[in-house]
Design a protein around this motif. Structure first.
Motif, PDB file in Angstrom:
ATOM      1  N   UNK A   7     -34.207 -16.952  62.207  1.00  0.00           N
ATOM      2  CA  UNK A   7     -33.063 -16.127  62.023  1.00  0.00           C
ATOM      3  C   UNK A   7     -32.427 -16.229  60.551  1.00  0.00           C
ATOM      4  N   UNK A   8     -31.888 -14.937  60.121  1.00  0.00           N
ATOM      5  CA  UNK A   8     -31.651 -15.169  58.696  1.00  0.00           C
ATOM      6  C   UNK A   8     -30.149 -15.467  58.618  1.00  0.00           C
ATOM      7  N   UNK A   9     -29.987 -16.519  57.348  1.00  0.00           N
ATOM      8  CA  UNK A   9     -28.843 -17.268  56.890  1.00  0.00           C
ATOM      9  C   UNK A   9     -28.031 -16.317  56.079  1.00  0.00           C
ATOM     10  N   UNK A  10     -26.789 -16.424  56.222  1.00  0.00           N
ATOM     11  CA  UNK A  10     -25.890 -15.556  55.287  1.00  0.00           C
ATOM     12  C   UNK A  10     -25.731 -16.276  53.628  1.00  0.00           C
ATOM     13  N   UNK A  11     -25.797 -15.117  52.805  1.00  0.00           N
ATOM     14  CA  UNK A  11     -25.732 -15.791  51.326  1.00  0.00           C
ATOM     15  C   UNK A  11     -24.979 -14.591  50.586  1.00  0.00           C
ATOM     16  N   UNK A  12     -24.462 -15.058  49.621  1.00  0.00           N
ATOM     17  CA  UNK A  12     -23.762 -14.124  48.580  1.00  0.00           C
ATOM     18  C   UNK A  12     -24.620 -13.442  47.937  1.00  0.00           C
TER      19      UNK A  12
END
Length: 737
Positions: free
Chosen positions: A559-564
């Motif tokens: 699962x992809x993690x959130x990043x800026x």
């Protein structure tokens, strides 16, 4: 048309149109020549109505045609391929030899062919002169305008041959045909054109070529062209009445133009006839019938004895040998099945075929792996027990079985009745397919009792046809297995070599990361270079990850993690701005908001996308040109929130091929440096579910936009779904240029 005799309908459906052997021989020579172009092949096929019939029918069959029907011979040949065309030509040659050995009227078709060629050439010339948009269609309509005569001659036989002998000229032929048969050759040719799903005006050109001039004046252009060509072909000079009719139909055509078109067409017809070895007809009296098949007598039926039977059996095998050679040269099982269908249609008048293949695992016959046939055959799974079906009986006995045979081992089963109905026949014919002494399947065909009576003496040839089919399929399967095994062995060797390379590459990367940690520890706290070293360490780790994945079997991504995304772009600019843009004199304008814009994607994939786009832009832009990078948040797409990443430049623009590379894989091409990177960009974007748009024009720059799913991608704005996307203006980054 529904009142036509059964024999005529059957002959039309089977495509029984004689072909001049000279053209067939020339065709076989051309397709065997590697230097032959498809245009040359089409020109030869266009000279023979029989070959046109087979090529048009095969190319417009459900197994070949993709989209709209094919009406141009060259496009038909390209759809079929030279190998299948060669199979068709071979089968036509075999068919013509069989017909020559039978009894019936002896016919000289020289006048017929030269007349048809002349009408076709004049039709093409008139089409060009009157600006008809499809000159090739006019040529084909002219070539086939009398093809119904050949079909009637083949279907009706002696009665029609006698009618031709008694006919004083072609102008009287239609009335005599209607009196004898209730139809005429124009209607027969029209029926064929309708079967080919050709345009109705094309069929009308065949149907109305004997109509009175007063009616033709009000017809469509193609009908007028064929009618006028047919009239001019029978005239040594342009009659005043014909010239007047031509001016009524086409205002800008005068007698001198008509004479020039006819002279050029005659010259081209003579050249074609000479090129294919067809002697021009001798001059005849003016009252002799021109352009009709000439009946010169009847062939004598030879008595059958033991010696002639042996010769016939050997001849059958010899005549089918070219077919076997052609089948062995095909690349896929679909091509083999298509070629077998066309061969059976031409050799044995079997219009509808199905295949059941023998499964060695369970010993059953089934048609699941054969495309292009009715559902009943794809759903069949039949034990090879003779009492179950004629197909099972044929497979078990290795003999041809037919429900019309006088002596059957058992009454026809309900399954046989269903098979016959699906194949549009009153009975079922089953031909076993064998290879190396074992059964590989059964060919099923629907046929009438009259058809079976005609084939009864050719059962050995049918059996040999089944052996050829079985051997061809078995050879193709073995070749497929060999290719699969070779691919597996190659893949195993490549994986082993890749793992060794990964191991060797991992050592220096580990050493570099160690030195970077040592260097970072030696620097004073708070130094700005700490950040650069951190970005560099992250990039080296990404390279290490890519290298490690080279030797791994791909697994579903985590699962992809959130990043800026803004921070990621700043890091990449910090590391790559100088080598990609500043060193090349390319100005960079970055509009990156101060607030965080979190997205949910694979971080490494987004990095690869951005770097590939920047690298392509760097290679395309010249010194003094610039690139603009911007982010816009809260963009709605299909009811979900996204962050839009736009990369714009004022460079030379991209070619259509390079733009299309984003949406489909692209092979490496010299001279398209931007296409390869964008192909990778498109693949990564599709894998992450990132919509991509690209706008570019030569000399006007390029804009590429990515919609990156935001952290709140499932949120929607109430009442706004389906409306135009709403955007918030991004605040400019303090470092923009």
């Amino acid at each position: 048309m529904h009142s036509l005799p059964e024999s005529i309908r059957h002959a039309m459906q089977s495509g029984r149109v004689p072909s001049p052997p000279q053209i067939l021989l020339r065709l076989l020579q051309l397709v065997d020549d590697d230097c032959t172009t498809m245009t040359q092949l089409a020109r030869l096929v266009e000279q023979d109505p029989g070959l046109c019939t087979r090529v048009l029918t095969a190319a417009n069959s459900s197994a070949v045609r993709r989209g709209k029907e094919l009406q141009n011979i060259e496009s038909c040949l390209m759809a079929l391929g030279t190998r299948l065309v060669r199979s068709i030509a071979t089968c036509l040659s075999v068919r013509s030899l069989f017909e020559e050995r039978g009894s019936g009227p002896e016919v000289d078709l020289c006048d017929f062919w030269t007349h048809s060629l002349l009408v076709a050439e004049i039709s093409r010339g008139l089409a060009v002169a009157t600006r008809y948009p499809r000159a090739d269609e006019a040529y084909l309509a002219g070539l086939l305008h009398d093809v119904g005569e050949l079909i009637l001659l083949s279907a009706v036989g002696e009665p029609y041959a006698q009618l031709l002998s008694d006919c004083p000229g072609e102008s009287s032929l239609s009335a005599m045909e209607v009196e004898l048969l209730g139809t005429h050759h124009g209607e027969i040719g029209t029926w064929l054109a309708d079967q080919w799903h050709l345009d109705s005006s094309f069929a009308d050109g065949i149907l109305f070529h004997h109509q009175p001039a007063a009616r033709i004046v009000g017809a469509t252009q193609l009908v007028q062209v064929v009618w006028l060509a047919h009239v001019l072909a029978d005239c040594d000079e342009v009659p005043d009445a014909v010239g007047e009719h031509a001016r009524l139909m086409f205002d800008d055509l005068d007698d001198s133009q008509l004479a020039a078109i006819c002279a050029e067409a005659t010259q081209r017809m003579s050249m074609v006839a000479d090129a294919i070895g067809m002697a021009a007809p001798a001059a005849r009296e003016r009252d002799a019938a021109r352009g009709l098949p000439r009946v010169s007598g009847n062939r004598k039926r030879q008595t059958a004895d033991a010696q002639s039977e042996i010769v016939r059996l050997i001849g059958n095998k010899a005549l089918l040998q070219p077919l076997q050679d052609d089948l062995l040269g095909l690349d896929t099982d679909a091509e083999v099945f298509l070629a077998l269908r066309e061969a059976a249609r031409i050799l044995f008048d079997l219009s509808d075929l199905a295949f059941l293949l023998h499964d060695t695992a369970d010993g059953r016959l089934n048609g699941q792996k054969v495309s292009g046939q009715a559902a009943i055959f794809r759903q069949t799974s039949l034990l090879c027990e003779p009492h179950r079906s004629l197909a099972a009986a044929a497979a078990a006995s290795n003999q041809v079985r037919c429900s019309h045979a006088d002596r059957l081992p058992a009454p026809a089963s309900l399954l046989d009745v269903q098979f016959a109905r699906a194949l549009h026949g009153s009975g079922l014919l089953c031909i076993p397919m064998t290879a190396h002494g074992r059964t590989t399947g059964v060919i099923l065909a629907g046929l009438s009792r009259d058809q079976y009576a005609a084939l009864a003496r050719r059962l050995p040839c049918l059996l040999n046809f089944g052996r050829i089919a079985g051997n061809s399929l078995e050879t193709w399967r073995r070749a497929k297995d060999v290719r699969a095994q070779a691919e597996e062995e190659t893949a195993a060797r490549l994986l082993q070599q890749t793992r060794r390379m990964v191991h060797e590459a991992g050592n220096p990367l580990t050493i570099i990361k160690g030195y970077l940690r040592i260097l970072d520890g030696k620097l004073p706290p708070g130094a700005e270079v700490h950040r650069e070293l951190g970005v560099l360490t992250e990039e080296i780790e990404r390279v290490s990850s890519i290298v490690r994945r080279m030797s791994e079997i791909r697994t579903p991504p985590a699962s992809d993690a959130a990043f800026d995304i803004g921070d990621l772009l700043r890091e990449l600019l910090l590391l790559y701005r100088q080598p990609l843009f500043d060193a090349r004199g390319i100005a960079v304008q970055a509009l990156l908001p101060a607030q965080a814009m979190d997205i949910v994607c694979d971080r490494d994939s987004v990095k690869q996308i951005v770097l590939n786009v920047w690298k392509n832009a760097s290679e395309a832009l010249a010194s003094g040109q610039g690139i603009r990078i911007s982010l816009t948040g809260d963009v709605l797409h299909q009811g979900r929130r996204h962050v839009e990443l736009r990369v714009e430049d004022n460079g030379p623009g991209m070619s259509e091929v390079a733009i299309q590379a984003i949406h489909r894989p692209l092979e490496a091409r010299l001279g398209e440096p931007r296409g390869i990177g964008l192909s990778i960009v498109g693949a990564l974007a599709r894998r992450q579910g990132i919509p991509v748009t690209c706008r570019s024009q030569p000399g006007s720059g390029t804009v590429i936009s990515f919609l990156l799913p935001s952290e709140n991608r499932s949120d929607t704005v109430r009442g706004q779904q389906g409306k135009a996307p709403q955007q918030k203006q991004a605040s400019p980054d303090r470092r923009q240029e």
